[in-house]
Enzyme design. Structure first.
Site, PDB file in Angstrom:
ATOM      1  N   GLU A 112      22.301   0.341 -38.238  1.00  0.00           N
ATOM      2  CA  GLU A 112      23.633   0.902 -37.974  1.00  0.00           C
ATOM      3  C   GLU A 112      23.900   1.035 -36.477  1.00  0.00           C
ATOM      4  O   GLU A 112      25.029   0.826 -36.023  1.00  0.00           O
ATOM      5  CB  GLU A 112      23.763   2.264 -38.666  1.00  0.00           C
ATOM      6  N   GLU A 132      18.029   2.993 -47.279  1.00  0.00           N
ATOM      7  CA  GLU A 132      18.207   4.419 -47.606  1.00  0.00           C
ATOM      8  C   GLU A 132      18.107   4.698 -49.099  1.00  0.00           C
ATOM      9  O   GLU A 132      17.743   5.803 -49.501  1.00  0.00           O
ATOM     10  CB  GLU A 132      19.557   4.916 -47.071  1.00  0.00           C
TER      11      GLU A 132
HETATM   12  N1  CAA Z   1      11.500   8.361 -39.662  1.00  0.00           N
HETATM   13  C1  CAA Z   1      10.378   9.003 -39.249  1.00  0.00           C
HETATM   14  N2  CAA Z   1       9.218   8.384 -38.997  1.00  0.00           N
HETATM   15  C2  CAA Z   1       9.182   7.039 -39.170  1.00  0.00           C
HETATM   16  C3  CAA Z   1      10.296   6.306 -39.600  1.00  0.00           C
HETATM   17  C4  CAA Z   1      11.508   7.027 -39.850  1.00  0.00           C
HETATM   18  N3  CAA Z   1      12.642   6.418 -40.205  1.00  0.00           N
HETATM   19  N4  CAA Z   1       9.959   5.010 -39.691  1.00  0.00           N
HETATM   20  C5  CAA Z   1       8.671   4.930 -39.316  1.00  0.00           C
HETATM   21  N5  CAA Z   1       8.206   6.146 -38.991  1.00  0.00           N
HETATM   22  C6  CAA Z   1       6.848   6.491 -38.538  1.00  0.00           C
HETATM   23  C7  CAA Z   1       5.863   6.523 -39.693  1.00  0.00           C
HETATM   24  O1  CAA Z   1       5.945   7.745 -40.371  1.00  0.00           O
HETATM   25  C8  CAA Z   1       4.553   6.319 -38.975  1.00  0.00           C
HETATM   26  O2  CAA Z   1       4.174   7.537 -38.390  1.00  0.00           O
HETATM   27  P1  CAA Z   1       2.625   8.023 -38.476  1.00  0.00           P
HETATM   28  O3  CAA Z   1       1.861   6.951 -37.733  1.00  0.00           O
HETATM   29  O4  CAA Z   1       2.647   9.338 -37.775  1.00  0.00           O
HETATM   30  O5  CAA Z   1       2.273   8.065 -39.923  1.00  0.00           O
HETATM   31  C9  CAA Z   1       4.931   5.382 -37.853  1.00  0.00           C
HETATM   32  O6  CAA Z   1       6.348   5.484 -37.705  1.00  0.00           O
HETATM   33  C10 CAA Z   1       4.607   3.914 -38.149  1.00  0.00           C
HETATM   34  O7  CAA Z   1       5.194   3.586 -39.395  1.00  0.00           O
HETATM   35  P2  CAA Z   1       4.368   2.913 -40.607  1.00  0.00           P
HETATM   36  O8  CAA Z   1       2.928   3.351 -40.577  1.00  0.00           O
HETATM   37  O9  CAA Z   1       5.141   3.183 -41.857  1.00  0.00           O
HETATM   38  O10 CAA Z   1       4.438   1.378 -40.184  1.00  0.00           O
HETATM   39  P3  CAA Z   1       4.485   0.090 -41.138  1.00  0.00           P
HETATM   40  O11 CAA Z   1       4.391  -1.085 -40.239  1.00  0.00           O
HETATM   41  O12 CAA Z   1       3.518   0.236 -42.249  1.00  0.00           O
HETATM   42  O13 CAA Z   1       5.955   0.136 -41.824  1.00  0.00           O
HETATM   43  C11 CAA Z   1       8.370   0.343 -41.808  1.00  0.00           C
HETATM   44  C12 CAA Z   1       7.090  -0.013 -40.997  1.00  0.00           C
HETATM   45  C13 CAA Z   1       8.590  -0.681 -42.910  1.00  0.00           C
HETATM   46  C14 CAA Z   1       9.528   0.316 -40.835  1.00  0.00           C
HETATM   47  C15 CAA Z   1       8.189   1.758 -42.427  1.00  0.00           C
HETATM   48  O14 CAA Z   1       7.772   2.668 -41.396  1.00  0.00           O
HETATM   49  C16 CAA Z   1       9.427   2.306 -43.034  1.00  0.00           C
HETATM   50  O15 CAA Z   1       9.771   1.925 -44.143  1.00  0.00           O
HETATM   51  N6  CAA Z   1      10.118   3.244 -42.331  1.00  0.00           N
HETATM   52  C17 CAA Z   1      11.285   3.924 -42.856  1.00  0.00           C
HETATM   53  C18 CAA Z   1      12.505   3.007 -42.872  1.00  0.00           C
HETATM   54  C19 CAA Z   1      13.689   3.746 -43.456  1.00  0.00           C
HETATM   55  O16 CAA Z   1      13.663   4.156 -44.600  1.00  0.00           O
HETATM   56  N7  CAA Z   1      14.743   3.907 -42.661  1.00  0.00           N
HETATM   57  C20 CAA Z   1      15.950   4.609 -43.084  1.00  0.00           C
HETATM   58  C21 CAA Z   1      15.891   6.045 -42.640  1.00  0.00           C
HETATM   59  S1  CAA Z   1      17.256   6.987 -43.255  1.00  0.00           S
HETATM   60  C22 CAA Z   1      18.560   6.607 -42.235  1.00  0.00           C
HETATM   61  O17 CAA Z   1      18.441   5.846 -41.294  1.00  0.00           O
HETATM   62  C23 CAA Z   1      19.852   7.310 -42.577  1.00  0.00           C
HETATM   63  C24 CAA Z   1      21.035   6.816 -41.823  1.00  0.00           C
HETATM   64  O18 CAA Z   1      21.789   6.009 -42.301  1.00  0.00           O
HETATM   65  C25 CAA Z   1      21.344   7.354 -40.504  1.00  0.00           C
END
Ligand code: CAA
Length: 258
Positions: A112, A132
């Site tokens: 976004e 999401e």
């Molecule tokens: N919020 C908080 N922390 C996050 C994050 C997020 N959106 N995305 C990643 N992180 C953090 C993880 O918790 C992790 O922290 P720790 O090392 O302390 O555990 C660190 O970043 C590395 O992430 P991963 O270990 O998960 O890394 P990966 O390579 O295995 O996966 C990923 C990468 C696919 C991006 C995965 O992290 C993921 O799915 N993240 C969330 C994506 C998501 O759902 N985004 C939408 C959020 S809601 C939103 O954005 C609402 C809106 O419209 C405004």
């Protein structure tokens, strides 16, 4: 000492670069990061030495979305109180062109944020998505609205209902990004594009950005009238006189930004 959440550079004349700097959290967009980003952009917008801005993250992640840990336990009232999404509105008020230089994850709020910029330069490793639905919510910062206007209803539905993610090449094919470049080059490519825009007539560049954005929000007749008025208004600038004189005199224009 804590690292600053945004890093600011001036990589070329007229160009301001803001780097999101929470690499261990994949640039998850928490309050301090978003406030730092918006404060920096607003400052650059006021700085007459800057004419185009670039927002980037790391090679691994532009931004992996809003910070889930910050909102997991929140009530609606708390989300409103912390202006969780409202603070994003400040990006819409930026007058100068803003380019997103995207590599790696651009998910949720990260996608976004890129969509809220005026142009997107993507690395080959960029991935765009709105996951999401996996968290029991929907995009909250323009995902459903800007994606539908950009890539159309069919693909947007797949992205927000079923976490369909787009590779950089797909994103280019569907018109979401301006260009895809090798991962080693995406930031340079974005800065080069920003330099080129920065070298153009500044007041006209702001009017052009504004008029294109109006096109996405108004009926055609209203948008055409708006564009025409902006066009006429630019005849009050020195740059219009200079640009047209330079053409007629067969020389390069020298823009004053007024
Ligand atoms: N919020 C908080 N922390 C996050 C994050 C997020 N959106 N995305 C990643 N992180 C953090 C993880 O918790 C992790 O922290 P720790 O090392 O302390 O555990 C660190 O970043 C590395 O992430 P991963 O270990 O998960 O890394 P990966 O390579 O295995 O996966 C990923 C990468 C696919 C991006 C995965 O992290 C993921 O799915 N993240 C969330 C994506 C998501 O759902 N985004 C939408 C959020 S809601 C939103 O954005 C609402 C809106 O419209 C405004």
């Amino acid at each position: 000492m804590d690292e600053p959440v945004v890093l600011v550079e001036r990589p070329a004349a007229g160009v301001g670069l803001v780097r999101l700097n929470r690499p261990r959290a994949l640039n998850a967009l928490n309050g301090p990061l978003m406030d730092g980003l918006m404060d920096t952009l607003a400052e650059m917008d006021r700085d007459s030495a800057i004419r185009c801005m670039v927002i980037t993250g790391s090679d691994r992640a532009f931004a992996a979305g809003a910070d889930i840990s910050e909102m997991a336990q929140a009530t609606p009232a708390e989300m409103i109180e912390m202006a969780f999404i409202a603070r994003w509105e400040r990006l819409r008020a930026i007058r100068k062109p803003v380019i997103a230089a995207v590599s790696g994850f651009a998910l949720g709020g990260g996608c976004e944020l890129a969509l809220a910029c005026d142009l997107i330069v993507a690395s080959e490793s960029a991935v765009f998505g709105q996951p999401e639905i996996n968290l029991g919510v929907i995009p909250g910062a323009g995902g459903t609205q800007r994606l539908a206007r950009t890539v159309g209803k069919a693909l947007t539905m797949e992205m927000v209902l079923n976490d369909r993610r787009l590779t950089a090449v797909e994103a280019e094919r569907f018109g979401l990004v301006n260009r895809v470049v090798p991962t080693a080059d995406y930031l340079d490519a974005a800065v080069t594009l920003a330099s080129q825009i920065a070298a153009r007539a500044p007041v006209a560049a702001q009017a052009a950005k504004d008029a294109v954005n109006v096109a996405l929000e108004t009926p055609l007749a209203v948008g055409l009238a708006y564009e025409r008025n902006q066009f006429y208004a630019l005849f009050s600038t020195e740059d219009q006189k200079e640009g047209m004189a330079a053409f007629l005199e067969k020389r390069a224009p020298s823009w004053q930004g007024k």
